[in-house]
Design an enzyme around this catalytic site. Structure first.
Site, mmCIF file in Angstrom:
data_model
loop_
_atom_site.group_PDB
_atom_site.id
_atom_site.type_symbol
_atom_site.label_atom_id
_atom_site.label_comp_id
_atom_site.label_asym_id
_atom_site.label_seq_id
_atom_site.Cartn_x
_atom_site.Cartn_y
_atom_site.Cartn_z
ATOM 1 N N ARG A 58 0.851 -1.190 0.000
ATOM 2 C CA ARG A 58 0.000 0.000 0.000
ATOM 3 C C ARG A 58 0.889 1.244 0.000
ATOM 4 N NH1 ARG A 58 1.706 1.903 4.009
ATOM 5 N NH2 ARG A 58 0.497 3.807 3.719
ATOM 6 N N GLY A 59 0.229 2.419 -0.143
ATOM 7 C CA GLY A 59 0.975 3.672 -0.195
ATOM 8 C C GLY A 59 1.293 3.979 -1.653
ATOM 9 N N ALA A 60 0.986 5.208 -2.065
ATOM 10 C CA ALA A 60 1.014 5.540 -3.489
ATOM 11 C C ALA A 60 2.344 5.213 -4.196
ATOM 12 C CB ALA A 60 0.626 6.998 -3.678
ATOM 13 N N ARG A 102 -6.664 -0.563 -7.577
ATOM 14 C CA ARG A 102 -7.285 0.404 -6.661
ATOM 15 C C ARG A 102 -7.435 1.712 -7.442
ATOM 16 N NH1 ARG A 102 -4.343 1.072 -0.979
ATOM 17 N NH2 ARG A 102 -6.327 2.016 -0.353
ATOM 18 N N GLN A 211 -3.313 2.500 9.820
ATOM 19 C CA GLN A 211 -1.954 2.539 9.251
ATOM 20 C C GLN A 211 -1.001 3.349 10.137
ATOM 21 O OE1 GLN A 211 -4.749 2.981 7.499
ATOM 22 N NE2 GLN A 211 -4.557 2.364 5.380
ATOM 23 N N ASP A 252 -2.023 10.755 -2.495
ATOM 24 C CA ASP A 252 -2.338 9.701 -3.464
ATOM 25 C C ASP A 252 -2.594 10.264 -4.850
ATOM 26 O OD1 ASP A 252 -3.114 8.508 -0.679
ATOM 27 O OD2 ASP A 252 -2.774 6.842 -2.061
ATOM 28 N N ASN A 262 -5.700 12.297 -0.193
ATOM 29 C CA ASN A 262 -4.859 11.478 0.693
ATOM 30 C C ASN A 262 -5.798 10.741 1.648
ATOM 31 O OD1 ASN A 262 -2.193 10.642 1.589
ATOM 32 N ND2 ASN A 262 -2.588 11.819 3.449
ATOM 33 N N LYS A 263 -5.214 9.914 2.492
ATOM 34 C CA LYS A 263 -6.007 9.090 3.419
ATOM 35 C C LYS A 263 -7.094 9.894 4.116
ATOM 36 C CE LYS A 263 -5.806 5.576 3.969
ATOM 37 N NZ LYS A 263 -6.716 4.659 3.247
HETATM 38 O O1 MRU Z 1 -4.939 3.123 1.811
HETATM 39 P P1 MRU Z 1 -3.452 3.362 1.852
HETATM 40 O O2 MRU Z 1 -2.808 2.852 3.095
HETATM 41 O O3 MRU Z 1 -2.762 2.904 0.593
HETATM 42 O O4 MRU Z 1 -3.338 4.958 1.880
HETATM 43 C C1 MRU Z 1 -2.055 5.528 1.867
HETATM 44 C C2 MRU Z 1 -2.022 6.994 2.007
HETATM 45 O O5 MRU Z 1 -3.034 7.667 2.012
HETATM 46 C C3 MRU Z 1 -0.657 7.622 2.050
HETATM 47 O O6 MRU Z 1 -0.690 8.807 2.795
HETATM 48 C C4 MRU Z 1 -0.185 7.962 0.630
HETATM 49 O O7 MRU Z 1 -0.401 6.918 -0.249
HETATM 50 C C5 MRU Z 1 1.265 8.335 0.608
HETATM 51 S S1 MRU Z 1 2.349 6.967 0.979
HETATM 52 C C6 MRU Z 1 3.937 7.592 0.888
#
Ligand code: MRU
Length: 400
Positions: A58-60, A102, A211, A252, A262-263
């Site tokens: 996970r994470g962009a 996703r 997270q 993201d 973002n999250k």
């Molecule tokens: O659902 P996730 O855990 O993939 O969401 C991740 C985030 O929102 C992060 O802040 C973003 O992807 C940046 S990761 C360096």
């Protein structure tokens, strides 16, 4: 307490198994953290797709590298193409499939596209099929290295904005685990910490998947950066008491005008930071910028399973020397996942995962039939963002 940045975890890498010679994409299973740092080995595109959908990966920025590697993995392990034309058609299909795993992080389609374009260019430039396949593997391995370099540059560009003695707040995990290595928002924090400027980090738990609580706190503690976990709803009071000097988050998708997805929960933090005149920084590679979207209203927001909010999932490991629990657990899970039925249709579900006595337990905590709205992301308008920090520098959002 001295920093231990060498303990920052590496998230995703390509390797070939020495025993059977089969290529694999290796990644830390983030669903098992912090209890176990299991390494998953994906040998097919579908394996990586599942890892992405279950949030094992996970994470962009990590998704960008993962998508590119998925395309190359398909080419290495699954393609039966005998001609370049057939191979490229398969590459296109693989890139399309993984790009849809996703919806919100633009890095996913960015990574898939980079691998696809690279493959086409190889063939256009006259490479044989064998040479093009080899070159594609080298290319995606390099993408993981480039990601680290990009994140270090984000760190170097962001650190000057952090004042000595800073208490900073972050949300979700924009750390090494959200990238191939080093992190974006945490990359800035690591760099500033190396410069002796970080007094303390507040990590928001980041409901519903935690997270922040599971991953960010784990990463920061490994690196020996002073930190404390807060519930998402505590952010306002720590800001009100003057205990936050800057907010740093990842992204993201950043739209042409600077609006940033973002999250979920990021928007609330940005509004609070604005109210308390605290600088709010978005830290992301330029691959997260999507200039094709004019503003945040166009960002596709992922909606996730209602069970994430209807209860709590906890990963556990029963210690083998606890004979009563292991026997009970063996009996309960002999036929797979076990749903224990409670009063009022409530449930607790336990499922073995990750080997031996590792399991996931899901405990329902809301009334049955509760209506649920569970978006995974929200959009912060550009006007609330002090600066966007990328590998190229520090930018004032266009819409600010
Ligand atoms: O659902 P996730 O855990 O993939 O969401 C991740 C985030 O929102 C992060 O802040 C973003 O992807 C940046 S990761 C360096």
């Amino acid at each position: 307490m001295s920093l231990e940045l060498s303990q920052i975890p590496r998230t995703i890498w390509w390797d070939v198994d020495a025993t059977d010679g089969i290529a694999g994409v290796y990644l830390i299973d983030q669903t098992r953290l912090p209890l176990r740092g299991d390494v998953l080995c994906c040998r097919s595109l579908a394996g990586i797709e599942t890892a992405i959908q279950t949030l094992a990966l996970r994470g962009a920025p990590a998704l960008g590298v993962g998508a590119a590697m998925a395309v190359a993995l398909w080419s290495e392990n699954e393609s039966v193409a005998t001609s370049a034309k057939e191979w490229l058609a398969g590459i296109d299909e693989a890139a399309k499939l993984i790009g849809q795993a996703r919806p919100t992080a633009v890095n996913l389609t960015w990574g898939a596209k980079r691998a696809r374009v690279f493959a086409h260019t190889q063939i256009e430039q006259g490479a044989t099929l064998t040479a093009a396949k080899e070159a594609l593997v080298a290319f995606v391995k390099q993408m993981a290295k480039d990601d680290e370099e990009t994140n270090r540059a984000i760190g170097a560009n962001g650190a000057p904005l952090i004042m000595p003695g800073s208490r900073v707040l972050t949300h979700c995990n924009a750390g090494s685990l959200g990238t191939a290595y080093f992190g974006t928002a945490l990359g800035v924090i690591y760099t500033a910490a190396e410069q002796g400027k970080i007094e303390h980090v507040w990590a928001c738990e980041t409901r519903p998947l935690n997270q922040g609580a599971r991953l960010t706190v784990w990463e920061l503690m490994r690196a020996k950066i002073p930190c404390a976990l807060i519930s998402d709803s505590t952010a306002a009071s720590v800001m009100a008491q003057g205990w936050v000097d800057a907010v740093l988050v990842g992204a993201d998708r950043i739209c042409a005008n600077g609006d940033t997805a973002n999250k979920v929960g990021t928007l609330a933090l940005a509004l609070l930071a604005h109210h308390y005149a605290i600088p709010f920084y978005v830290c992301a590679p330029s691959s997260t910028i999507d200039r094709s979207l004019a503003d945040g209203s166009e960002v596709p927001i992922e909606q996730r399973d209602h069970r994430e909010l209807a209860g709590f999932t906890a990963s556990g490991i029963i210690t083998p020397d606890d004979a009563v629990s292991t026997q009970a657990f063996d009996l309960l899970t002999a036929e797979g996942a076990r749903a224990l039925a409670f009063k009022e249709e409530h449930q607790m579900v336990i499922e073995r995962k990750g080997g031996a006595y590792s399991f996931d337990g899901w405990f329902q905590s809301t009334p049955s039939q509760t209506q649920i709205y569970n978006p995974a992301f929200d959009v912060t308008p550009a006007r609330l963002i002090t600066a966007i920090i990328t590998e190229t520098g520090t930018h004032k959002p266009a819409g600010r």
